[in-house]
Design an enzyme around this catalytic site. Structure first.
Site, mmCIF file in Angstrom:
data_model
loop_
_atom_site.group_PDB
_atom_site.id
_atom_site.type_symbol
_atom_site.label_atom_id
_atom_site.label_comp_id
_atom_site.label_asym_id
_atom_site.label_seq_id
_atom_site.Cartn_x
_atom_site.Cartn_y
_atom_site.Cartn_z
ATOM 1 N N GLU A 145 64.702 33.793 33.914
ATOM 2 C CA GLU A 145 65.696 32.731 33.749
ATOM 3 C C GLU A 145 65.308 31.687 32.703
ATOM 4 O OE1 GLU A 145 66.704 31.146 37.606
ATOM 5 O OE2 GLU A 145 67.696 33.010 38.181
ATOM 6 N N GLU A 180 67.754 39.472 41.413
ATOM 7 C CA GLU A 180 67.837 38.467 42.486
ATOM 8 C C GLU A 180 69.283 38.353 42.906
ATOM 9 O OE1 GLU A 180 66.389 34.506 41.737
ATOM 10 O OE2 GLU A 180 64.580 35.250 40.779
HETATM 11 C C1 FCB Z 1 66.931 31.482 41.050
HETATM 12 C C2 FCB Z 1 65.431 31.422 40.932
HETATM 13 C C3 FCB Z 1 64.709 31.696 42.223
HETATM 14 C C4 FCB Z 1 65.391 31.022 43.388
HETATM 15 C C5 FCB Z 1 66.857 31.341 43.390
HETATM 16 C C6 FCB Z 1 67.614 30.744 44.551
HETATM 17 O O1 FCB Z 1 67.516 30.788 40.003
HETATM 18 O O2 FCB Z 1 64.994 32.383 39.997
HETATM 19 O O3 FCB Z 1 63.382 31.292 42.055
HETATM 20 O O4 FCB Z 1 65.146 29.685 43.360
HETATM 21 O O5 FCB Z 1 67.444 30.888 42.193
#
Ligand code: FCB
Length: 460
Positions: A173, A356
């Protein structure tokens, strides 16, 4: 009790589709000042009053550094193929340059070997935001020198672990690290300058490309890891059909999706965003964009929600009647079909992994069970959205739940719980929630259906 969501059909996913769970160093490790670890910018940030909602820190977190064998057993019990984690740069190289910390490298060595012994593929991320504080004091990601320090770190990690980890992700990110850390200042290092944030994105992308170029030739020395990057991407839509809202949504899409995707896959920044940034646009040196566009083996995507924008500021997701998680994020699984499909049509993508996806809801154990119905439903609907994208031809290769454990959710502290496993922070007791059990049973169902009758007999 609410019925569990039905399992998506196993036919929808190829045999080699990778199912995993994810965590990240600072959010779970603890042991903040043990075994020679240096300070990270998050260690420092947490100590500044008012930065973290519950005034907490990552000092202990889930105490994973001490409890990793039990955590790896827990991962194995979930039946996943892969575990995504990151290394803490200041744990392996306290100052971000110079001497390596053997005790820190050993910790990851044991973790990686422990995963492999239990049949779980390690998916390693180099940078998840916890830059060594010593480098921040020299300008952090805004300084071009940090690019070269990162490339050295990538080379060292690939040299040490590349024979065993399935993938190495350079950054997690870039947009979040740059914008939340340097423009809005709600994340470490807490700066507030758009120009700095844009320079930081550029340096992150550049260091990604140069790290790939440094690691790629290491194949000859046994580095087998596939290489890529993870981006947080959300579709942006206009609140109304007005020309102003549509134009704003286009710009938002430029800032949040095309700003990283275009240099990585097309070798240039989007012109509309450069025009918008004007004097805040980053300084780019000759050959930077060629380095950034170095081909990758995979692209990782983190997806949680979409953005709805209105030029008049009249749209407020909190009063919109949409279903929200405790982060105030709209539950919008359709975006996980739409966005990858658009990316696929717009560019030639390598294998795409959902790295994620998950939701914060606060469910506490009752008689040893955690009935997190909303999270289970969220995960099931997003897996179905991935399947829909695949039916439309998108090369999706994996899905990873955020997160294995409840953990330190950055500026929100410990109040927001994303885990499929509940953590009682007073005792460090782990309790798999219903979502974890649903996901485990879903994977068993997948694997059973994948087995041919001959394999089933052999396994008996
Ligand atoms: C993402 C992050 C992770 C976590 C999630 C909820 O942006 O990569 O570390 O905080 O959000």
């Amino acid at each position: 009790m609410n019925p569990s969501p039905p399992f998506p059909s196993p036919q929808l996913f190829p045999k080699d589709f990778v199912w995993g769970v994810a965590t990240i160093t600072f959010q779970i490790e603890g042991a903040a000042a043990e075994d020679g670890k240096g300070l990270s910018i998050w260690d420092t940030f947490c100590r500044q009053p008012g930065r973290i909602a519950d005034a907490s820190s990552g000092d202990i977190a889930c105490d994973h550094c001490h409890r990793w064998p039990a955590d790896v057993d827990l991962i194995a019990d979930l039946g996943v193929d892969a575990y995504r984690f990151s290394i803490s740069w200041p744990r392996v190289q306290p100052d971000g340059m110079g001497a390596w910390n053997e005790a820190g490298l050993d910790f990851y060595e044991r973790l990686i070997d422990g995963l492999i012994e239990r049949g779980i593929k390690p998916y390693l991320t180099l940078n998840h935001g916890d830059l060594p504080e010593a480098l921040q004091l020299r300008g952090g990601w805004a300084a071009r020198d940090t690019v070269h320090r990162f490339v050295d770190c990538a080379r060292q990690i690939a040299h040490r672990f590349g024979d065993r980890v399935a993938t190495i992700t350079t950054h997690n990110e870039a947009w979040v690290i740059a914008v939340l850390g340097h423009e809005t200042g709600i994340f470490a290092p807490g700066l507030k300058s758009r120009a700095t944030a844009m320079q930081v994105v550029h340096h992150l992308l550049l260091s990604h490309g140069l790290a790939l170029q440094a690691m790629r030739p290491m194949r000859a020395q046994g580095c087998k890891s596939r290489l890529g990057v993870v981006l947080n991407l959300s579709p942006s839509g206009p609140a109304t059909g007005s020309a102003e809202d549509v134009a704003l949504a286009r710009l938002e899409d430029g800032r949040s999706v095309r700003w990283c995707m275009d240099p990585l896959f097309k070798g240039h920044y989007p012109q509309d965003v450069l025009d918008h940034l004007s004097a805040d646009a980053p300084h780019i040196e000759p050959d930077d964009l060629t380095a950034i566009a170095t081909p990758m083996d995979f692209l990782g995507l983190n997806y949680y929600t979409r953005a709805v924008v209105s030029a008049s500021g009249s749209f407020d997701v909190k009063t919109s009647g949409k279903v929200l998680t405790e982060m105030g994020w709209e539950v919008h699984p359709e975006g996980l079909t739409e966005l990858p499909l658009r990316m696929h049509h717009d560019r030639t993508l390598p294998a795409l992994y959902l790295k994620e996806n998950g939701a914060a809801f606060s469910d506490e154990p009752v008689d040893g069970r955690v009935h997190d119905v909303a999270r289970t439903d969220y995960i099931a609907r997003h897996i179905a959205a991935v399947a829909d994208a695949m039916k439309l031809g998108v090369p999706m290769a994996g899905y990873m739940v955020w997160s294995l454990l409840d953990n330190f959710e950055w500026a929100s502290g410990y109040d927001k719980r994303f885990g499929i496993v509940h953590v009682d922070y007073a005792t460090q007791r782990r309790t798999p929630k219903d979502s974890a059990l649903w996901h485990r049973d879903f994977l068993q169902h997948q694997k059973a259906a994948r087995q041919t009758p001959a394999q089933a007999t052999a396994a008996d």
